[in-house]
Design an enzyme around this catalytic site. Structure first.
Site, PDB file in Angstrom:
ATOM      1  N   SER A 282       9.636  -6.865  -0.483  1.00 36.25           N
ATOM      2  CA  SER A 282      11.024  -7.247  -0.140  1.00 36.25           C
ATOM      3  C   SER A 282      11.443  -6.673   1.208  1.00 36.25           C
ATOM      4  O   SER A 282      12.302  -5.792   1.277  1.00 36.25           O
ATOM      5  CB  SER A 282      11.984  -6.824  -1.252  1.00 36.25           C
ATOM      6  OG  SER A 282      11.816  -5.463  -1.623  1.00 36.25           O
TER       7      SER A 282
ATOM      8  N   GLY B 286       0.792  -1.226   0.000  1.00 39.26           N
ATOM      9  CA  GLY B 286       0.000   0.000   0.000  1.00 39.26           C
ATOM     10  C   GLY B 286       0.824   1.275   0.000  1.00 39.26           C
ATOM     11  O   GLY B 286       0.273   2.373   0.011  1.00 39.26           O
TER      12      GLY B 286
END
Lengths: 205, 205
Positions: A114, A43
């Site tokens: 990540s 987001g």
């Protein structure tokens, strides 16, 4: 010894004197190939920003490719789950594919949460000096959670998703990203221009 | 700044990502992306031919990338061995990577013995209609064995290599390859021109 094992083992691999080199490919494209690695919370706007930047680069006649969950998790890495081993393999393959694309002369954009520093550094070490550009999309968790475009934070808060980054799994912020987007007042267009400026100033465009 | 104020200040929610499409990428490059799949025995000249063709395409300003044992087996697929399961996974990943490269707008060349019909057809089905161009480098076994540039046939005949295609493992010739190079009198330059002619006649260049 098996055939391919022998091939792998040493210099029996033929050298092709006429191969088109990385420099020749890049020369054809008037750009310096690299990997733009967008990292940040779910987001935070990684994918949207990467898409917007890619479109700007395309308008400039630059040759790019975007790797993200859509084209990686459903294709190359669709055999992988979310265990630690599979996560590492997921990142390793993305790094290897990015390496091939860089070798082909393209500017690669990659948008993945990540969350682990070690994973991102692994990709950096897989590439040559100056080819890995870490872009930290540093949006505070409350903002990301309020946006929640896919309803994932809601699910995570209800305990329906386990190991969700920012909720019950850590996000390790980059120590020294090449580009740090942390100004909450900067809109997406401004963020895009910041990245473009970095690429121009550092000889990628 | 509160969460809602942050959300308002940022245009992320208003902008709808407009990804650069396959057609737009290809348009930038004035070429029709495809996968040129060279199949044939060890020593048939697949790699040399693919390299030569790639150089010709580069000279024409075309944007290409070559996948072969050098950059695949040592990188992306270095975790794979040569069991049936691993062979299938090797081919699956090559197909997925080729698909990404085609999506990026490039003409991809791939040179692998790929002895099994089913494996090659699998890649064909992973791609869109007209994107898979199978090139059968149909050089008779005795010729390949006489060349034996890496001394592999000699090793296979001595039993030092097992499962060597053409010796103690089958090669399943393509039924209807797009391009069939079977004239033993045609040299490499002529073969290259044959492929270029096919690509021009069929709207890839």
């Amino acid at each position: 010894m098996g055939v391919q094992a022998l091939l792998k083992s040493n210099s029996l691999l033929q050298w092709h004197p006429h191969s088109v080199s990385k420099a020749e490919r890049a020369g054809l494209k008037s750009q310096r190939p690299c990997l733009l690695w967008f990292t940040g919370l779910s987001g935070s706007g990684k994918s949207t920003l990467a898409n917007r930047l890619e479109r700007r680069l395309w308008e400039m006649g630059k040759h790019t490719y975007l790797l993200d969950g859509d084209n990686i998790r459903h294709g190359l890495n669709r055999d992988l789950g979310f265990s630690d081993v599979d996560r590492r393999e997921n990142i390793r393959r993305i790094g290897e594919v990015a390496k091939l694309f860089i070798d082909s002369g393209l500017i690669v954009l990659a948008a993945f949460i990540s969350p682990f520093r070690q994973e991102r550094e692994q990709i950096r070490t897989q590439l040559d000096e100056g080819e890995f550009i870490e872009i930290f999309v540093d949006m505070p968790l409350p903002v990301c959670e309020a946006r929640d475009p896919k309803g994932l934070y809601r699910k995570a808060r209800r305990g329906e998703l386990r190991g969700f980054t920012g909720i019950d799994a850590p996000y390790e912020a980059p120590d020294a990203p090449e580009i740090h987007l942390s100004d909450p007042a900067a809109d997406e267009a401004e963020q895009t221009e910041m990245i473009l400026r970095y690429l121009k100033d550092n000889g990628y465009l």
